[in-house]
Design an enzyme around this catalytic site. Structure first.
Site, mmCIF file in Angstrom:
data_model
loop_
_atom_site.group_PDB
_atom_site.id
_atom_site.type_symbol
_atom_site.label_atom_id
_atom_site.label_comp_id
_atom_site.label_asym_id
_atom_site.label_seq_id
_atom_site.Cartn_x
_atom_site.Cartn_y
_atom_site.Cartn_z
ATOM 1 N N HIS A 213 46.113 32.017 60.337
ATOM 2 C CA HIS A 213 45.515 31.290 61.495
ATOM 3 C C HIS A 213 46.150 30.037 62.166
ATOM 4 O O HIS A 213 45.882 29.406 63.160
ATOM 5 C CB HIS A 213 44.182 30.990 61.586
ATOM 6 C CG HIS A 213 43.923 29.843 60.314
ATOM 7 N ND1 HIS A 213 43.875 29.918 59.150
ATOM 8 C CD2 HIS A 213 43.705 28.459 60.787
ATOM 9 C CE1 HIS A 213 43.693 28.860 58.836
ATOM 10 N NE2 HIS A 213 43.305 27.958 59.545
HETATM 11 C C1 UD1 Z 1 40.550 24.471 62.794
HETATM 12 C C2 UD1 Z 1 41.144 23.378 62.029
HETATM 13 C C3 UD1 Z 1 42.234 23.879 60.809
HETATM 14 C C4 UD1 Z 1 41.288 24.827 60.105
HETATM 15 C C5 UD1 Z 1 40.616 25.932 61.136
HETATM 16 C C6 UD1 Z 1 39.823 27.124 60.603
HETATM 17 C C7 UD1 Z 1 41.967 21.431 63.433
HETATM 18 C C8 UD1 Z 1 43.268 20.724 63.907
HETATM 19 N N1 UD1 Z 1 42.241 22.682 62.725
HETATM 20 O O1 UD1 Z 1 41.566 25.324 63.556
HETATM 21 O O2 UD1 Z 1 42.560 22.856 60.005
HETATM 22 O O3 UD1 Z 1 41.943 25.423 59.142
HETATM 23 O O4 UD1 Z 1 40.019 25.319 61.995
HETATM 24 O O5 UD1 Z 1 39.507 28.145 61.177
HETATM 25 O O6 UD1 Z 1 40.768 20.911 63.594
HETATM 26 N N2 UD1 Z 1 37.588 29.737 68.596
HETATM 27 C C9 UD1 Z 1 36.835 30.732 68.944
HETATM 28 N N3 UD1 Z 1 35.522 30.776 68.551
HETATM 29 C C10 UD1 Z 1 35.405 29.557 67.841
HETATM 30 C C11 UD1 Z 1 36.203 28.452 67.457
HETATM 31 C C12 UD1 Z 1 37.423 28.622 67.975
HETATM 32 O O7 UD1 Z 1 37.129 31.574 69.727
HETATM 33 O O8 UD1 Z 1 34.091 29.413 67.062
HETATM 34 C C13 UD1 Z 1 39.004 29.764 69.465
HETATM 35 C C14 UD1 Z 1 39.320 28.999 70.580
HETATM 36 O O9 UD1 Z 1 40.113 29.880 71.274
HETATM 37 C C15 UD1 Z 1 40.138 27.794 70.115
HETATM 38 C C16 UD1 Z 1 40.612 28.466 68.932
HETATM 39 O O10 UD1 Z 1 40.142 29.395 68.347
HETATM 40 O O11 UD1 Z 1 40.916 27.554 71.316
HETATM 41 C C17 UD1 Z 1 41.217 27.629 68.053
HETATM 42 O O12 UD1 Z 1 40.149 26.776 67.451
HETATM 43 P P1 UD1 Z 1 40.067 25.253 67.045
HETATM 44 O O13 UD1 Z 1 39.093 24.811 66.333
HETATM 45 O O14 UD1 Z 1 40.952 24.381 67.909
HETATM 46 O O15 UD1 Z 1 41.359 25.169 65.927
HETATM 47 P P2 UD1 Z 1 41.505 26.408 64.580
HETATM 48 O O16 UD1 Z 1 42.692 27.056 64.867
HETATM 49 O O17 UD1 Z 1 40.296 27.104 64.346
#
Ligand code: UD1
Length: 366
Positions: A213
């Site tokens: 991820h």
């Molecule tokens: C975040 C953490 C990372 C952790 C990871 C585990 C930061 C900077 N990053 O990254 O350290 O390892 O979580 O997953 O805080 N999305 C969904 N559903 C959700 C959440 C997210 O669809 O419930 C999608 C959205 O399109 C979003 C993308 O995933 O834009 C990324 O989510 P985000 O929380 O920004 O970062 P992660 O890549 O999950």
């Protein structure tokens, strides 16, 4: 003592579950002195999908959050700012003595900044980890959180050394062990009942478990394509269970990278018990997750981490973790598959009692 514990994203939930239990234990049994803990749980809402959040609350028996800030996704600045705006109101209303933050996600740094500026003490569980790579958003979150926290609780001695080198006074640092392992130990009986074994007809030590991820791996076609090629090659040799993170799913679609193979089981994100099951019984784990590097070390399962560095060097020196790069993935996989022996040691204080040490430490500092 009034404590607000903060959780926001998937890797936080297994770290707060044992804390919630230890706080409740102090209230029912007064194990660590006469003082009760008034505990409030805040979910920032950084992760919000059922499979990224709710399933972990259910499986880990975490009480429903007292407050959900519902910030959702956004750029780093937007997400961090939204958490800060909402969390400031919570702190002003509830006036805690301490906030407890875990890990290195945007919610961790956002809430630490808010609390410090309101003169509320900050305890960071999993402090001191450093990859040395400031290109990783988590590294910035760790550096900022640790530079303002009042109590820093690393999971391993390397974390203490990093903090000392950065000038953190000794009396703020205490090595408490790895809180993730508390949850792992508590949930082993349940994880061993995972339905995935039957669903995919898995044989112990004859399948691989893959998670991906990190933006550095999945956000560019140049890196994601060779990784998928390596996984397709691995699928020639054994079933590969690949639960796909929402970010990765989006990028695979954007780059139109196909991953069709009868042995490559691309599935929705899985819960905690299924993940533990796969880590314990796989022949090999390929990942860029922080938590899986630690869980595989505990299980002594060989792990290839697709990153140029790790903030968890103890998983390399004592554990079963090795770093890899997309171009070398197939070669590194083959080296593991042909190895006859598998050495590994469980690091000190990864013993399932970290939450108790955290609670004791907090109560000793009021
Ligand atoms: C975040 C953490 C990372 C952790 C990871 C585990 C930061 C900077 N990053 O990254 O350290 O390892 O979580 O997953 O805080 N999305 C969904 N559903 C959700 C959440 C997210 O669809 O419930 C999608 C959205 O399109 C979003 C993308 O995933 O834009 C990324 O989510 P985000 O929380 O920004 O970062 P992660 O890549 O999950």
């Amino acid at each position: 003592m009034k404590i607000i514990t903060v959780a926001g994203a998937r890797p936080n939930f297994m770290k707060i579950a044992p804390l919630m239990r230890a706080f409740a234990k102090q209230n029912s049994e007064r194990c660590w002195g006469p003082e009760p803990i008034e505990s409030l749980l805040v979910h920032t809402g950084q992760h919000y999908d059922v499979k990224m959040s709710e399933i972990f609350f259910r499986e880990l028996g975490i009480p429903d959050p007292d407050i959900n800030l519902e910030v959702g996704s956004g750029s780093h600045a937007v997400q961090t700012a939204e958490v800060m705006k909402a969390f400031e109101q919570v702190c002003l209303e509830h006036k805690p003595d301490w906030i407890v933050v875990v890990g290195d996600v945007n919610s961790t740094v956002a809430c630490s900044l808010v609390a410090t500026k309101l003169h509320i003490k900050v305890c960071h569980v999993e402090a001191g980890l450093r990859s040395g790579d400031r290109g990783m958003p988590e590294e910035i979150n760790r550096l900022v959180t640790d530079s303002i926290a009042d109590l820093l609780l690393p999971p391993s001695e390397d974390g203490c050394e990093n903090l000392r080198r950065e000038g953190v006074p000794e009396n703020k640092i205490q090595m408490v062990g790895n809180i993730m392992i508390d949850s792992l130990v508590d949930n082993l009986a349940k994880s061993r009942q995972s339905p995935l074994k039957e669903q995919f007809q898995l044989e112990d030590d004859n399948f691989a478990f893959v998670t991906l991820h990190r933006p550095s791996n999945v956000d560019q076609k140049d890196t994601l394509e060779p990784i998928i090629a390596g996984l397709l090659q691995l699928a020639e040799q054994m079933p590969v269970i690949f639960p796909i993170h929402p970010r990765t799913k989006k990028m695979l679609e954007t780059f139109a990278i196909t991953h069709d193979h009868p042995n490559l089981k691309a599935i929705d994100p899985i819960g905690y018990h299924d993940s533990l099951y796969l880590s314990e019984h796989a022949k090999l784990v390929v990942t860029d997750s922080g938590g899986l590097q630690e869980e595989t070390t505990y299980f002594k399962t060989p792990c290839l981490t697709l990153r140029p560095n790790t903030e968890r060097p103890i998983t390399l020196s004592l554990g079963t973790n090795k770093l890899s790069i997309p171009e070398a993935l197939s070669q590194d996989i083959n080296a593991i598959l042909s190895a006859t022996e598998n050495h590994g040691e469980i690091p000190p204080l990864w013993d399932g009692k970290t939450a108790e040490r955290v609670t004791q430490s907090l109560l000793g500092r009021n």
